[in-house]
Write an enzyme that holds these catalytic residues in place. Structure first.
Site, PDB file in Angstrom:
ATOM      1  N   LYS A 198       0.709  -1.477  -0.102  1.00  0.00           N
ATOM      2  CA  LYS A 198       0.282   0.265   0.024  1.00  0.00           C
ATOM      3  C   LYS A 198       0.569   1.324   0.059  1.00  0.00           C
ATOM      4  O   LYS A 198       0.848   2.266  -0.960  1.00  0.00           O
ATOM      5  CB  LYS A 198      -0.848   0.161   1.145  1.00  0.00           C
ATOM      6  CG  LYS A 198      -1.886  -0.929   1.169  1.00  0.00           C
ATOM      7  CD  LYS A 198      -3.315  -1.109   2.423  1.00  0.00           C
ATOM      8  CE  LYS A 198      -1.732  -0.778   3.921  1.00  0.00           C
ATOM      9  NZ  LYS A 198      -1.467  -2.926   3.984  1.00  0.00           N
TER      10      LYS A 198
ATOM     11  N   ARG B 226      -9.851  -0.050   8.590  1.00  0.00           N
ATOM     12  CA  ARG B 226      -9.131  -1.991   9.487  1.00  0.00           C
ATOM     13  C   ARG B 226     -10.547  -2.455  10.050  1.00  0.00           C
ATOM     14  O   ARG B 226      -9.830  -3.061  10.185  1.00  0.00           O
ATOM     15  CB  ARG B 226      -8.216  -1.418   9.945  1.00  0.00           C
ATOM     16  CG  ARG B 226      -6.626  -1.313   9.874  1.00  0.00           C
ATOM     17  CD  ARG B 226      -6.003  -1.337  11.070  1.00  0.00           C
ATOM     18  NE  ARG B 226      -4.526  -1.427  10.009  1.00  0.00           N
ATOM     19  CZ  ARG B 226      -3.305  -1.531   9.165  1.00  0.00           C
ATOM     20  NH1 ARG B 226      -3.527   0.011   9.165  1.00  0.00           N
ATOM     21  NH2 ARG B 226      -2.374  -1.970   9.165  1.00  0.00           N
TER      22      ARG B 226
ATOM     23  N   ARG C  56      11.884  -6.245   5.511  1.00  0.00           N
ATOM     24  CA  ARG C  56      11.294  -4.919   5.293  1.00  0.00           C
ATOM     25  C   ARG C  56      12.194  -4.528   6.937  1.00  0.00           C
ATOM     26  O   ARG C  56      12.496  -3.311   7.234  1.00  0.00           O
ATOM     27  CB  ARG C  56      10.133  -3.685   5.306  1.00  0.00           C
ATOM     28  CG  ARG C  56       9.906  -2.746   6.078  1.00  0.00           C
ATOM     29  CD  ARG C  56       7.987  -2.271   5.699  1.00  0.00           C
ATOM     30  NE  ARG C  56       7.495  -2.607   6.558  1.00  0.00           N
ATOM     31  CZ  ARG C  56       5.777  -2.454   6.680  1.00  0.00           C
ATOM     32  NH1 ARG C  56       5.740  -2.423   4.885  1.00  0.00           N
ATOM     33  NH2 ARG C  56       5.244  -2.613   7.617  1.00  0.00           N
TER      34      ARG C  56
ATOM     35  N   ARG D 114      11.146  -0.266  11.957  1.00  0.00           N
ATOM     36  CA  ARG D 114      10.288  -0.054  12.425  1.00  0.00           C
ATOM     37  C   ARG D 114      10.253  -1.402  13.985  1.00  0.00           C
ATOM     38  O   ARG D 114       9.650  -2.807  13.132  1.00  0.00           O
ATOM     39  CB  ARG D 114       8.718  -0.665  11.415  1.00  0.00           C
ATOM     40  CG  ARG D 114       8.552   0.764  10.638  1.00  0.00           C
ATOM     41  CD  ARG D 114       7.410   0.978  10.053  1.00  0.00           C
ATOM     42  NE  ARG D 114       5.879  -0.376  10.080  1.00  0.00           N
ATOM     43  CZ  ARG D 114       5.041  -0.444   9.504  1.00  0.00           C
ATOM     44  NH1 ARG D 114       4.920   0.093   8.434  1.00  0.00           N
ATOM     45  NH2 ARG D 114       4.443  -0.744   9.664  1.00  0.00           N
TER      46      ARG D 114
ATOM     47  N   ARG E 180      -0.312  -8.886  13.515  1.00  0.00           N
ATOM     48  CA  ARG E 180      -0.559  -7.853  12.926  1.00  0.00           C
ATOM     49  C   ARG E 180      -1.488  -8.598  11.362  1.00  0.00           C
ATOM     50  O   ARG E 180      -2.479  -8.665  11.547  1.00  0.00           O
ATOM     51  CB  ARG E 180       0.287  -7.134  12.475  1.00  0.00           C
ATOM     52  CG  ARG E 180       1.164  -6.393  12.688  1.00  0.00           C
ATOM     53  CD  ARG E 180       2.292  -5.968  13.189  1.00  0.00           C
ATOM     54  NE  ARG E 180       2.446  -4.781  11.156  1.00  0.00           N
ATOM     55  CZ  ARG E 180       3.497  -4.302  10.598  1.00  0.00           C
ATOM     56  NH1 ARG E 180       4.321  -5.900  11.360  1.00  0.00           N
ATOM     57  NH2 ARG E 180       3.380  -4.200   9.342  1.00  0.00           N
TER      58      ARG E 180
HETATM   59  P1  ADP Z   1       1.009  -1.772   8.268  1.00  0.00           P
HETATM   60  O1  ADP Z   1      -0.513  -2.064   7.209  1.00  0.00           O
HETATM   61  O2  ADP Z   1       2.002  -2.296   7.797  1.00  0.00           O
HETATM   62  O3  ADP Z   1       1.030  -3.247   9.135  1.00  0.00           O
HETATM   63  P2  ADP Z   1       0.623   0.791   9.565  1.00  0.00           P
HETATM   64  O4  ADP Z   1       1.657   1.557   9.158  1.00  0.00           O
HETATM   65  O5  ADP Z   1      -0.949   0.768   8.240  1.00  0.00           O
HETATM   66  O6  ADP Z   1       1.429  -0.761   8.936  1.00  0.00           O
HETATM   67  O7  ADP Z   1      -0.306   0.321  10.624  1.00  0.00           O
HETATM   68  C1  ADP Z   1       0.764   0.294  11.857  1.00  0.00           C
HETATM   69  C2  ADP Z   1       0.115  -0.177  12.741  1.00  0.00           C
HETATM   70  O8  ADP Z   1      -0.652   0.940  13.481  1.00  0.00           O
HETATM   71  C3  ADP Z   1      -0.737  -1.200  13.315  1.00  0.00           C
HETATM   72  O9  ADP Z   1      -0.190  -2.325  13.380  1.00  0.00           O
HETATM   73  C4  ADP Z   1      -2.220  -0.189  14.050  1.00  0.00           C
HETATM   74  O10 ADP Z   1      -1.351  -0.851  15.429  1.00  0.00           O
HETATM   75  C5  ADP Z   1      -1.571   0.513  14.253  1.00  0.00           C
HETATM   76  N1  ADP Z   1      -2.443   1.322  13.308  1.00  0.00           N
HETATM   77  C6  ADP Z   1      -2.964   2.140  11.408  1.00  0.00           C
HETATM   78  N2  ADP Z   1      -3.882   2.349  11.503  1.00  0.00           N
HETATM   79  C7  ADP Z   1      -5.007   1.713  12.091  1.00  0.00           C
HETATM   80  C8  ADP Z   1      -6.611   1.481  11.903  1.00  0.00           C
HETATM   81  N3  ADP Z   1      -6.376   2.698  11.293  1.00  0.00           N
HETATM   82  N4  ADP Z   1      -6.687   1.233  12.849  1.00  0.00           N
HETATM   83  C9  ADP Z   1      -6.515   0.615  13.540  1.00  0.00           C
HETATM   84  N5  ADP Z   1      -4.644   0.052  13.901  1.00  0.00           N
HETATM   85  C10 ADP Z   1      -4.259   1.174  13.188  1.00  0.00           C
END
Ligand code: ADP
Length: 190
Positions: A14, A89, A128, A134, A146
Site C-alpha cells: 500500500k 481497518r 523490511r 519499525r 498483525r
Molecule cells: P502495516 O499495514 O504495514 O501493518 P501501518 O503502518 O498501516 O502498517 O500500521 C501500523 C500499526 O498502526 C498497525 O499494526 C496498528 O497497530 C496501527 N494502525 C494503523 N492504522 C490503523 C487503523 N486504521 N486502525 C487501528 N490501528 C491502526
C-alpha cells in the site's frame, strides 16, 4: 473528488503504490500508520498510548484513528481527493468514514484490494524490518499477530465496499510497475 481506499494486508504494498499514485493523480495521502508514527515521534499522549498497541501488533481504538482522519479531512478542504491507506481497518471505521465523507457531500469512489498471500507477506515484512527501524516489522510473532488482526477484523471491510459495488481486486504479487499499471487502470476506468 476521487477518494480511493487502498486496501490489503500489512506488507501488501500500500505504501509503495501510494507514493506512485500521489504523483500521478495529485491526491492527498492519508496513512493512519504514518499519522500514528508521527504522534509517537512527537511524544504526544496519543502516540504513547498507540505505541503500546502497535508494538504488540494490535489495532489502536477506532475512536483514535477516526478522530485523526476527521482532522485531516478538515485540514484539506480543497483537496482533489484522498488516498486512504491503512484505513478503514474495521467495519466501524468504514461506517465512520462514510458518515464523515457524506457530511462533506462526498463519498468513497473505489476500494482497491492488493491480494498477496501470507507467506509472501511474512517474507516482505521481515525483509523490511531489517532497515525500516519499525519495531513491529522486526519480530515474526508481532507480524503473525498483525496478520491475524488483518484476517479477523480487517478483511471483512472488503465486503462492506463489495456490497456497495465499490470493491476491485488486483494481484499484489509481481513487479511494482505491473501492480501500479493495474491500479491505474482501475482509477482511469472510473
Ligand atoms: P502495516 O499495514 O504495514 O501493518 P501501518 O503502518 O498501516 O502498517 O500500521 C501500523 C500499526 O498502526 C498497525 O499494526 C496498528 O497497530 C496501527 N494502525 C494503523 N492504522 C490503523 C487503523 N486504521 N486502525 C487501528 N490501528 C491502526
Amino acid at each position: 473528488m476521487l477518494n480511493l481506499v487502498l486496501f490489503g494486508a500489512p506488507g501488501s504494498g500500500k505504501g509503495t503504490q501510494s507514493k506512485k499514485l500521489i504523483e500521478k493523480y495529485q491526491l492527498i495521502h492519508l496513512s493512519t500508520g504514518d499519522l500514528l508514527r508521527s504522534e509517537i515521534a512527537q511524544g504526544t499522549e496519543l502516540g504513547l498510548e498507540a505505541k503500546k498497541l502497535m508494538d504488540m501488533g494490535q489495532l489502536v481504538p477506532d475512536a483514535v484513528v477516526n478522530g485523526m482522519i476527521s482532522n485531516k479531512l478538515d485540514a484539506n478542504k480543497s483537496a482533489k481527493g484522498f488516498i486512504f491507506d491503512g484505513f478503514p481497518r474495521t467495519v466501524a471505521q468504514a461506517e465512520a468514514l462514510d458518515q464523515l465523507l457524506k457530511s462533506k457531500g462526498s463519498s468513497i469512489s473505489v476500494m482497491v484490494k492488493l491480494n498477496v498471500d501470507d507467506e509472501e507477506l511474512m517474507h516482505r515484512l521481515l525483509l523490511r524490518g531489517k532497515d525500516s527501524g519499525r519495531p513491529d516489522d522486526a519480530n515474526p510473532e508481532v507480524i503473525k499477530k498483525r496478520l491475524h488482526e488483518y484476517h479477523s477484523k480487517t478483511e471483512i471491510v472488503g465486503d462492506f465496499y463489495k456490497d456497495q459495488n465499490k470493491l476491485k481486486n488486483i494481484n499484489g504479487i509481481g513487479d511494482v510497475e505491473d501492480v501500479f499499471a493495474a491500479l491505474s487502470g482501475v482509477i482511469d476506468s472510473l
